[in-house]
Design a protein around this motif. Sequence first.
Motif, PDB file in Angstrom:
ATOM      1  N   VAL A  80      -2.599  14.986 -13.807  1.00 34.05           N
ATOM      2  CA  VAL A  80      -2.126  15.127 -14.893  1.00 34.05           C
ATOM      3  C   VAL A  80      -0.182  15.203 -14.468  1.00 34.05           C
ATOM      4  N   VAL A  81       0.130  15.569 -13.927  1.00 34.35           N
ATOM      5  CA  VAL A  81       1.361  16.208 -13.470  1.00 34.35           C
ATOM      6  C   VAL A  81       1.943  15.044 -12.252  1.00 34.35           C
ATOM      7  N   PRO A  82       2.807  13.857 -12.511  1.00 31.26           N
ATOM      8  CA  PRO A  82       3.232  13.290 -11.425  1.00 31.26           C
ATOM      9  C   PRO A  82       3.796  14.257 -10.521  1.00 31.26           C
ATOM     10  N   PHE A  83       4.053  13.966  -8.899  1.00 32.07           N
ATOM     11  CA  PHE A  83       4.726  14.060  -7.964  1.00 32.07           C
ATOM     12  C   PHE A  83       4.580  15.416  -7.459  1.00 32.07           C
ATOM     13  N   LEU A  84       3.717  16.379  -7.886  1.00 32.98           N
ATOM     14  CA  LEU A  84       3.528  17.242  -7.318  1.00 32.98           C
ATOM     15  C   LEU A  84       2.053  17.222  -6.062  1.00 32.98           C
ATOM     16  N   GLY A  85       1.681  16.425  -5.086  1.00 36.05           N
ATOM     17  CA  GLY A  85       1.309  16.178  -5.101  1.00 36.05           C
ATOM     18  C   GLY A  85       1.680  16.663  -3.416  1.00 36.05           C
ATOM     19  N   ALA A  86       0.146  16.887  -2.389  1.00 34.20           N
ATOM     20  CA  ALA A  86       0.850  17.708  -1.400  1.00 34.20           C
ATOM     21  C   ALA A  86       0.788  16.738  -0.585  1.00 34.20           C
ATOM     22  N   VAL A  87       0.354  15.367  -0.628  1.00 31.09           N
ATOM     23  CA  VAL A  87       0.211  14.705   0.448  1.00 31.09           C
ATOM     24  C   VAL A  87       1.285  13.009  -0.308  1.00 31.09           C
ATOM     25  N   LYS A  88       2.354  12.508   0.664  1.00 31.35           N
ATOM     26  CA  LYS A  88       2.755  11.799  -0.484  1.00 31.35           C
ATOM     27  C   LYS A  88       3.438  12.023  -1.610  1.00 31.35           C
ATOM     28  N   PRO A  89       3.986  12.784  -2.456  1.00 28.13           N
ATOM     29  CA  PRO A  89       4.466  13.120  -3.289  1.00 28.13           C
ATOM     30  C   PRO A  89       4.637  12.080  -4.345  1.00 28.13           C
ATOM     31  N   PHE A  90       6.191  11.493  -3.692  1.00 26.15           N
ATOM     32  CA  PHE A  90       6.456   9.696  -4.846  1.00 26.15           C
ATOM     33  C   PHE A  90       5.368   9.624  -4.779  1.00 26.15           C
ATOM     34  N   TRP A  91       4.794   8.879  -4.258  1.00 25.69           N
ATOM     35  CA  TRP A  91       3.994   7.225  -3.800  1.00 25.69           C
ATOM     36  C   TRP A  91       2.699   8.205  -4.736  1.00 25.69           C
ATOM     37  N   GLN A  92       2.237   8.871  -5.079  1.00 25.19           N
ATOM     38  CA  GLN A  92       1.212   9.803  -4.961  1.00 25.19           C
ATOM     39  C   GLN A  92       1.697   9.972  -7.198  1.00 25.19           C
ATOM     40  N   GLY A  93       2.491  10.261  -6.527  1.00 26.28           N
ATOM     41  CA  GLY A  93       2.945  10.836  -8.248  1.00 26.28           C
ATOM     42  C   GLY A  93       3.215   9.577  -9.123  1.00 26.28           C
ATOM     43  N   LEU A  94       3.387   8.150  -8.673  1.00 29.02           N
ATOM     44  CA  LEU A  94       3.061   6.796  -9.519  1.00 29.02           C
ATOM     45  C   LEU A  94       1.790   6.493  -9.401  1.00 29.02           C
ATOM     46  N   GLY A  95       0.970   6.915  -9.244  1.00 31.83           N
ATOM     47  CA  GLY A  95      -0.391   6.619  -9.536  1.00 31.83           C
ATOM     48  C   GLY A  95      -0.384   7.247 -10.444  1.00 31.83           C
ATOM     49  N   THR A  96      -0.217   9.314 -10.514  1.00 31.70           N
ATOM     50  CA  THR A  96      -0.089   9.683 -11.780  1.00 31.70           C
ATOM     51  C   THR A  96       0.302   8.921 -13.537  1.00 31.70           C
ATOM     52  N   VAL A  97       1.696   8.775 -12.842  1.00 33.97           N
ATOM     53  CA  VAL A  97       2.051   7.783 -14.155  1.00 33.97           C
ATOM     54  C   VAL A  97       1.196   7.071 -14.620  1.00 33.97           C
ATOM     55  N   ALA A  98       1.174   5.863 -13.890  1.00 31.24           N
ATOM     56  CA  ALA A  98      -0.145   5.210 -13.771  1.00 31.24           C
ATOM     57  C   ALA A  98      -1.027   5.443 -14.789  1.00 31.24           C
ATOM     58  N   LEU A  99      -1.857   6.439 -14.263  1.00 30.63           N
ATOM     59  CA  LEU A  99      -2.399   7.059 -15.068  1.00 30.63           C
ATOM     60  C   LEU A  99      -2.387   7.463 -16.313  1.00 30.63           C
ATOM     61  N   ASP A 100      -1.220   8.627 -16.780  1.00 34.00           N
ATOM     62  CA  ASP A 100      -1.010   8.618 -17.790  1.00 34.00           C
ATOM     63  C   ASP A 100      -0.659   7.303 -18.991  1.00 34.00           C
TER      64      ASP A 100
END
Length: 185
Positions: A80-100
Motif C-alpha cells: 500500500v505504501v511505496p518505498f518501505l520494502g525490505a528488499v530493493k525498496p526503490f524498485w519495489q516501491g515503483l511496483g507499489t506506485v503502479a498498484l496504487d
Amino acid sequence: MDEALWAFGRASGAVSLALFTLSVVLGILVRSGRPLLVLPRFAVTLVHRNVALFALIFLGLHVGTLMLDPYAQLRLVDVVVPFLGAVKPFWQGLGTVALDLAAAVVATSLLRRRLGPGIFRAVHWLTYVLWPVALLHAVGNGTDGTSKWFLLLALAAAAAVGGAGLWRLSPRFLESARLRQEEAS
C-alpha cells in the motif's frame, strides 16, 4: 513450496506486464474508434476491458503469492505504501506506485457512471504513468529483470506502447467522436 511461490510470483508478474501492455495498446485503439482487423469498434472495447481484467487478476496473483513467499519479504504495508520494502525498496516501491495507480483506475472505472466521463477520463490517463512505472519495477526489482527473455519482453512491450503512443500523438490519430462526425458529413 517456497520455490513454487517464488516462480509463480515472477511468472504472474511477467504475464501481468504483458497483459497491461496489450490493454494500453487496445485502449489507444478504442479511443481512436477504429475496428481491429475483423473486430468492430464495440468488440475492441470489450476485448480491452477483458484484457485489463485479466491483467488485474494476474497482478493480484503476483502480489498475493509474493506476500506468501518468505523470500520476497513482502508485507501488507509494502503493498500500500511505496518505498518501505525490505528488499530493493526503490524498485519495489515503483511496483507499489503502479498498484496504487491501478487501484485508482479500477475504482473510477467501477464508479464511472456516478463520477461522469470527465473524471473517469482524467483518472484513466494515469495508465500512461502506471505502465512505465510497472515496467521499471519489473526490470529493476524482478529476478528475471536482466535475463535475455525478459529484456526482449520489455523491449517488445516498450515498442508496442511507444508506437501506439506516438500514433496517439500524431495528426493521423482521430478520436472516435471526430471520426464519427467526419463519417457523417
